[in-house]
Design an enzyme around this catalytic site. Structure first.
Site, PDB file in Angstrom:
ATOM      1  CE  LYS A  33      41.206  35.066  46.478  1.00  0.00           C
ATOM      2  NZ  LYS A  33      41.435  34.229  44.924  1.00  0.00           N
ATOM      3  CE  LYS A  62      43.115  37.407  40.003  1.00  0.00           C
ATOM      4  NZ  LYS A  62      42.650  36.380  40.902  1.00  0.00           N
ATOM      5  CG  LEU A  63      33.892  37.000  35.211  1.00  0.00           C
ATOM      6  CD1 LEU A  63      32.212  37.496  35.103  1.00  0.00           C
ATOM      7  CD2 LEU A  63      33.967  35.450  34.628  1.00  0.00           C
ATOM      8  CG  ASP A  65      34.910  36.407  26.953  1.00  0.00           C
ATOM      9  OD1 ASP A  65      34.760  36.830  25.848  1.00  0.00           O
ATOM     10  OD2 ASP A  65      34.778  35.181  27.353  1.00  0.00           O
ATOM     11  CB  THR A 115      49.444  41.515  44.691  1.00  0.00           C
ATOM     12  OG1 THR A 115      48.714  40.224  44.710  1.00  0.00           O
ATOM     13  CG2 THR A 115      48.481  42.371  45.108  1.00  0.00           C
ATOM     14  NE  ARG A 176      52.461  35.475  51.773  1.00  0.00           N
ATOM     15  CZ  ARG A 176      51.248  35.347  51.270  1.00  0.00           C
ATOM     16  NH1 ARG A 176      50.258  35.904  51.487  1.00  0.00           N
ATOM     17  NH2 ARG A 176      51.352  34.684  50.020  1.00  0.00           N
TER      18      ARG A 176
HETATM   19  O1  C5P Z   1      48.335  32.508  49.050  1.00  0.00           O
HETATM   20  P1  C5P Z   1      48.183  34.118  49.127  1.00  0.00           P
HETATM   21  O2  C5P Z   1      47.830  34.561  50.363  1.00  0.00           O
HETATM   22  O3  C5P Z   1      49.260  34.608  48.266  1.00  0.00           O
HETATM   23  O4  C5P Z   1      46.798  34.103  48.130  1.00  0.00           O
HETATM   24  C1  C5P Z   1      46.400  35.551  47.498  1.00  0.00           C
HETATM   25  C2  C5P Z   1      44.977  35.120  46.871  1.00  0.00           C
HETATM   26  O5  C5P Z   1      44.672  36.459  46.218  1.00  0.00           O
HETATM   27  C3  C5P Z   1      45.139  34.199  45.636  1.00  0.00           C
HETATM   28  O6  C5P Z   1      44.247  33.515  45.551  1.00  0.00           O
HETATM   29  C4  C5P Z   1      45.354  35.046  44.348  1.00  0.00           C
HETATM   30  O7  C5P Z   1      44.555  34.517  43.437  1.00  0.00           O
HETATM   31  C5  C5P Z   1      44.527  36.385  44.961  1.00  0.00           C
HETATM   32  N1  C5P Z   1      44.824  37.372  44.278  1.00  0.00           N
HETATM   33  C6  C5P Z   1      46.169  38.065  44.305  1.00  0.00           C
HETATM   34  N2  C5P Z   1      46.254  39.125  43.568  1.00  0.00           N
HETATM   35  C7  C5P Z   1      45.349  39.949  43.026  1.00  0.00           C
HETATM   36  C8  C5P Z   1      44.060  39.255  43.089  1.00  0.00           C
HETATM   37  C9  C5P Z   1      43.898  38.109  43.670  1.00  0.00           C
HETATM   38  O8  C5P Z   1      47.047  37.611  44.856  1.00  0.00           O
HETATM   39  N3  C5P Z   1      45.437  41.082  42.425  1.00  0.00           N
END
Ligand code: C5P
Length: 227
Positions: A33, A62-63, A65, A115, A176
């Site tokens: 990603k 994450k558009l 507009d 999240t 996690r």
């Molecule tokens: O480092 P970590 O595992 O927290 O990364 C989560 C990734 O998922 C980040 O790139 C964050 O921008 C993305 N993300 C998120 N929650 C969302 C959408 C995307 O944490 N709802």
């Protein structure tokens, strides 16, 4: 042994650092990603490079507009050869993205509720729904808009899975291993729990990219996902 359902978030300070991370992870990871940290630094071109190498590429733009801009931006992004693109889960935005991707292979995901937001944060922003109500409402709108899936917390994955077709993508960040630092993520689960709840894909960033041994961390998460 890689698992295409694991997307590693390349939230790193430069393309060189990202390229180095992809090299370090080698064949342990096949899906990446690229998000807002790398996109202004040539991340989209780097995504094209990874796609050419046969990796799965998720461009997390994450558009959000006006319709015409979202439609044209999506058309531009479809030309990069990525597999996944995010837009905010507002009906007009999702419909515009669905038009913009045309018959390309690009799949569109709606971001339901970040999240990092908990109930108090939603109240502070001015929402009258709790996180779960808001997520399920947006999932219905995503299906109506004809997009391919949503991004949600693992905690809502089971409820979403119960209301969508099997092929609908439910991709969950906020993942996690037990006992690991949550960082700024508030609504988290283990990889195994996310998959059991109905996630079709997971996104993991810092637990892999900031690990002393990123490859070992990716393998541990892959094993947990399959357990
Ligand atoms: O480092 P970590 O595992 O927290 O990364 C989560 C990734 O998922 C980040 O790139 C964050 O921008 C993305 N993300 C998120 N929650 C969302 C959408 C995307 O944490 N709802």
């Amino acid at each position: 042994m890689s698992d295409p359902r694991l997307y590693v978030a390349l939230d790193l300070p430069s393309i060189d650092a990202a390229r180095q991370m992809v090299e370090t992870l080698g064949d342990s990871v096949m899906s990446y990603k690229i998000g807002l940290q790398l996109l202004p630094l040539g991340g989209a071109e780097f995504g094209r490079e990874l796609a050419t190498q046969g990796k799965n590429v998720f461009l997390d733009f994450k558009l959000h507009d006006i319709d015409a801009t979202v439609e044209k931006a999506t058309r531009s992004i479809a030309g990069i050869g990525a597999d996944l693109l995010t837009v905010h889960a507002r009906p007009d935005v999702m419909q515009a993205a669905a038009r913009g991707r045309g018959d390309s292979r690009l799949k569109i995901l709606g971001v339901t509720v970040l999240t990092s937001l908990d109930e108090q944060a939603l109240i502070d922003i001015g929402y009258h729904h709790n996180a779960e109500e808001l997520v399920l409402h947006r999932v219905r709108q995503a299906m109506e808009a004809g997009i391919d899936g949503v991004v949600s917390s693992p905690l809502e994955a089971a409820k979403i899975r119960a209301m969508v077709p099997d092929e609908f993508i439910v991709l969950t960040p906020g993942v996690r291993l037990a006992g690991h630092d949550q960082g700024d993520q508030k609504r988290v689960a283990t990889p195994a729990a996310a998959i059991k709840a109905g996630a079709s894909h997971i996104v993991v960033g810092r637990p892999i990219t900031q690990a002393n041994d990123p490859r070992a961390a990716a393998e541990k998460i892959t094993a947990n996902m399959r357990s």
